[in-house]
Design a protein around this motif. Sequence first.
Motif, PDB file in Angstrom:
ATOM      1  N   LYS A  43       0.829  -1.205   0.000  1.00 40.82           N
ATOM      2  CA  LYS A  43       0.000   0.000   0.000  1.00 40.82           C
ATOM      3  C   LYS A  43       0.869   1.264   0.000  1.00 40.82           C
ATOM      4  O   LYS A  43       0.462   2.321  -0.449  1.00 40.82           O
ATOM      5  N   GLY A  44       2.078   1.115   0.555  1.00 43.93           N
ATOM      6  CA  GLY A  44       2.968   2.283   0.603  1.00 43.93           C
ATOM      7  C   GLY A  44       2.991   2.996   1.946  1.00 43.93           C
ATOM      8  O   GLY A  44       3.582   4.068   2.073  1.00 43.93           O
ATOM      9  N   THR A  45       2.347   2.401   2.955  1.00 40.01           N
ATOM     10  CA  THR A  45       2.443   3.008   4.295  1.00 40.01           C
ATOM     11  C   THR A  45       3.761   2.606   4.955  1.00 40.01           C
ATOM     12  O   THR A  45       4.254   3.306   5.834  1.00 40.01           O
ATOM     13  N   ILE A  46       4.316   1.475   4.535  1.00 37.57           N
ATOM     14  CA  ILE A  46       5.671   1.093   4.957  1.00 37.57           C
ATOM     15  C   ILE A  46       6.599   1.312   3.768  1.00 37.57           C
ATOM     16  O   ILE A  46       6.358   0.775   2.680  1.00 37.57           O
ATOM     17  N   HIS A  47       7.643   2.108   3.990  1.00 34.13           N
ATOM     18  CA  HIS A  47       8.624   2.368   2.934  1.00 34.13           C
ATOM     19  C   HIS A  47       9.804   1.433   3.160  1.00 34.13           C
ATOM     20  O   HIS A  47      10.627   1.688   4.049  1.00 34.13           O
ATOM     21  N   GLY A  48       9.861   0.367   2.381  1.00 27.29           N
ATOM     22  CA  GLY A  48      10.837  -0.695   2.615  1.00 27.29           C
ATOM     23  C   GLY A  48      12.275  -0.222   2.585  1.00 27.29           C
ATOM     24  O   GLY A  48      13.129  -0.765   3.283  1.00 27.29           O
ATOM     25  N   GLY A 108      11.695   8.049  11.556  1.00 21.28           N
ATOM     26  CA  GLY A 108      11.745   6.713  10.961  1.00 21.28           C
ATOM     27  C   GLY A 108      11.529   6.726   9.462  1.00 21.28           C
ATOM     28  O   GLY A 108      11.692   5.687   8.816  1.00 21.28           O
ATOM     29  N   HIS A 109      11.169   7.871   8.916  1.00 20.39           N
ATOM     30  CA  HIS A 109      10.893   7.988   7.475  1.00 20.39           C
ATOM     31  C   HIS A 109       9.981   6.870   6.976  1.00 20.39           C
ATOM     32  O   HIS A 109      10.142   6.390   5.851  1.00 20.39           O
ATOM     33  N   SER A 110       9.087   6.452   7.842  1.00 19.96           N
ATOM     34  CA  SER A 110       8.085   5.440   7.509  1.00 19.96           C
ATOM     35  C   SER A 110       8.672   4.091   7.118  1.00 19.96           C
ATOM     36  O   SER A 110       8.070   3.327   6.359  1.00 19.96           O
ATOM     37  N   ASN A 127       6.457   2.658  11.938  1.00 21.12           N
ATOM     38  CA  ASN A 127       5.351   1.764  11.630  1.00 21.12           C
ATOM     39  C   ASN A 127       5.202   0.767  12.767  1.00 21.12           C
ATOM     40  O   ASN A 127       6.004   0.774  13.703  1.00 21.12           O
ATOM     41  N   HIS A 128       4.223  -0.098  12.677  1.00 18.73           N
ATOM     42  CA  HIS A 128       3.994  -1.119  13.699  1.00 18.73           C
ATOM     43  C   HIS A 128       5.302  -1.858  13.940  1.00 18.73           C
ATOM     44  O   HIS A 128       5.950  -2.310  13.014  1.00 18.73           O
ATOM     45  N   TYR A 129       5.722  -1.948  15.199  1.00 14.42           N
ATOM     46  CA  TYR A 129       7.057  -2.491  15.477  1.00 14.42           C
ATOM     47  C   TYR A 129       7.039  -3.840  16.180  1.00 14.42           C
ATOM     48  O   TYR A 129       8.079  -4.306  16.643  1.00 14.42           O
ATOM     49  N   GLY A 130       5.867  -4.485  16.237  1.00 13.93           N
ATOM     50  CA  GLY A 130       5.795  -5.788  16.904  1.00 13.93           C
ATOM     51  C   GLY A 130       5.564  -5.617  18.388  1.00 13.93           C
ATOM     52  O   GLY A 130       4.879  -4.683  18.801  1.00 13.93           O
ATOM     53  N   THR A 166      -4.256   6.868   9.526  1.00 14.69           N
ATOM     54  CA  THR A 166      -5.351   7.419   8.705  1.00 14.69           C
ATOM     55  C   THR A 166      -4.809   8.005   7.396  1.00 14.69           C
ATOM     56  O   THR A 166      -5.528   8.681   6.678  1.00 14.69           O
ATOM     57  N   PHE A 167      -3.535   7.750   7.111  1.00 17.43           N
ATOM     58  CA  PHE A 167      -2.913   8.330   5.916  1.00 17.43           C
ATOM     59  C   PHE A 167      -2.701   7.261   4.841  1.00 17.43           C
ATOM     60  O   PHE A 167      -2.659   6.074   5.142  1.00 17.43           O
ATOM     61  N   ASP A 168      -2.524   7.685   3.601  1.00 17.38           N
ATOM     62  CA  ASP A 168      -2.299   6.733   2.513  1.00 17.38           C
ATOM     63  C   ASP A 168      -0.834   6.362   2.358  1.00 17.38           C
ATOM     64  O   ASP A 168      -0.501   5.277   1.882  1.00 17.38           O
ATOM     65  N   ASP A 169       0.061   7.288   2.728  1.00 14.41           N
ATOM     66  CA  ASP A 169       1.473   7.072   2.427  1.00 14.41           C
ATOM     67  C   ASP A 169       2.329   6.825   3.663  1.00 14.41           C
ATOM     68  O   ASP A 169       3.556   6.816   3.580  1.00 14.41           O
ATOM     69  N   LYS A 170       1.691   6.668   4.816  1.00 10.80           N
ATOM     70  CA  LYS A 170       2.417   6.397   6.054  1.00 10.80           C
ATOM     71  C   LYS A 170       1.398   6.017   7.118  1.00 10.80           C
ATOM     72  O   LYS A 170       0.195   6.221   6.932  1.00 10.80           O
TER      73      LYS A 170
END
Lengths: 376, 376
Positions: free
Chosen positions: B61-66, B84-86, B118-121, B268-272
């Motif tokens: 989806k692009g909320t996590i920037h690999g 964290g720059h996502s 992002n979600h970190y476990g 609630t965002f599309d890019d993060k």
Amino acid sequence: MAYVKWSFETLNAFCKDVFRKFGFSGDEADTITDVLLTADLYGIESHGMQRMVRYHKGLEKGTIHGDAKPEIVFETPISAVIDGHSGMGQLVGVFAMQKAIEKAKATGVGIVTVRESNHYGIAGYYAKMACDEGLLGFSCTNSEAIMVPTFGRKAMLGSNPIAVAMPADPYPFFFDSSTTVVTRGKLEMYNKMGKPLPEGWALDENGQPSQDAPRVLANIVGKNGGGIVPLGGATETLGSHKGYGYGMLAEIFSSILSQGVTSAECCTFDDKTGICHGFAAINPAAFGDPDAIRAHFNEYLQELRDSPKAEGAARIYTHGEKEVEAEQDRRENGIQVNDGTMVELADLCQYLGLDFSSYFPGYELPAEFAGFTGNY
Amino acid sequence: MAYVKWSFETLNAFCKDVFRKFGFSGDEADTITDVLLTADLYGIESHGMQRMVRYHKGLEKGTIHGDAKPEIVFETPISAVIDGHSGMGQLVGVFAMQKAIEKAKATGVGIVTVRESNHYGIAGYYAKMACDEGLLGFSCTNSEAIMVPTFGRKAMLGSNPIAVAMPADPYPFFFDSSTTVVTRGKLEMYNKMGKPLPEGWALDENGQPSQDAPRVLANIVGKNGGGIVPLGGATETLGSHKGYGYGMLAEIFSSILSQGVTSAECCTFDDKTGICHGFAAINPAAFGDPDAIRAHFNEYLQELRDSPKAEGAARIYTHGEKEVEAEQDRRENGIQVNDGTMVELADLCQYLGLDFSSYFPGYELPAEFAGFTGNY
């Protein structure tokens, strides 16, 4: 029970004189009084000057050493360990938090752990000291065992409050709460009203849920087992292990890091209580522009207050609002003191040679009051 | 639902290959895998590799920037702020906790706050990292809003877990828990079983107590109001304001000090997602001889375990014992994975061009599985 209201100024003058008479210096008496009356102003009477008898007892019995001075026994630029030498908890606490604040201003953070102190009043007072200096403040304390760990039947932790205060507008975030579901004071209130305890507060001597206030309180006093459950109740369904965990955090920062007496043993000695405290101050400037951080926090707090209310609820509070409003009310309308406490204060005046009627003019003691009884 | 057990080694090899295929380096894949499988070993499957689909979705989806790398944007000897720059939450989290550990070793304490992650476990993983280095470790995170503040009907805080780990023998103190009464995973479990929720867990869209799992979950997904109550329930009687206060602490150390996105808005965002974390490491040596502190702690933990049990209770746990025992069991007997998850993993293999049967030999996918659906 009947109540009478006295102005802040009346109680403040009285309280300061009492502690001077106990042999504390003017500054010391001012500090102790400020801690106690802040509790009264915040609406936490159970921890205010109305428990003065507790300190009198401690000084008389010898568990509080009135002339002791706290001593730094270990120190680094970010930390200190203080031996309270069984002095007044409020004096030890203020000394320790001042150290934490000083370190936070110099390095960004100060963490101070204290052993061999005494009951220090409300944990929030110390957190608020840091907050008043623009810092994030923390304080916790252990205390006489009253929390029964999950699946237990013997109290092994105290009410172990944790307090946090952080600068914000229009008033600070101020969180101060026991890690038990309620404090002993709440049980005593239900006992006085002759009402059964709400479900989910207390355990009997077998570790079974009990709503029987006199029985639970008698067991606590007699150390027969039972006590109050952690925040989250007696079983894991509502998170008992979580409240028990927060109680452990308070223990770690007070009795463990200081190598002091844990709640399991404190208040069982003749010549001390052994109560331990923890303090920390963190400078928001260690994370960026403190004004920007504060503005960001203000915005979130306002969003919380503005968020939709439950059906039937008028208001969502952020932590500290109730205390701010209680203080406004009490400064305007006075602080409520019950007749039982007035008798204790009259007793205390006789004991110390103070003129009760000059502090509380026009107050008529109950007919049965026949001078100092020492029985409170 | 049927379950199958796989060895730690099987899942470990699979998980590492998956993340390599997603484009992460070998080291990065190892780190992500270690965080996820630690949750599985500790018996917290809801936060383990079985939620791999969550990360796949985020990457797609692009909320996590690999390919994002965490960046230190503010730093002092005792603190840091990380953007964290996502990136993947686990990589950001490990990077941040390593910083906190480094600082704690140098100065006695390290506090690191993180925005745009992002979600970190499991929060506990990071606390345990510090503990493994002989330090007192903390971690917390905010998350998608699910906690309704006291008297509210709209979720404004996340499950906002707080984790603390401290060295001890024979195993560390390890406390990791959401500041909600339970996590969403528990609600989903009751939903799958078709059972009503226990009283005191959830609120409907009007902010009224609800035991209706499908309704509450549908409301959460649809953001229609309601959600999970704080530790301490929905009213002040059992301490709702306390759990709400602990949730605020997690928010302060994650989104407030970092000036990041609060739970009210994150996810609630599309890019993060905007998820924020907090980390701290404290060196016990800043308070005296670490071995003496540890011995003192060991003694208290043992007293707790040895203390009298409630009628009908066999054992009092100290925090972390369950995780140690779960890990022993799972290393010996394997980690349970349900058939629904196996289908997701097969889907993932097809998507990434990995040979499912080489990782899970002999496992027969349900007949209805007809290759990659993308519908999980």
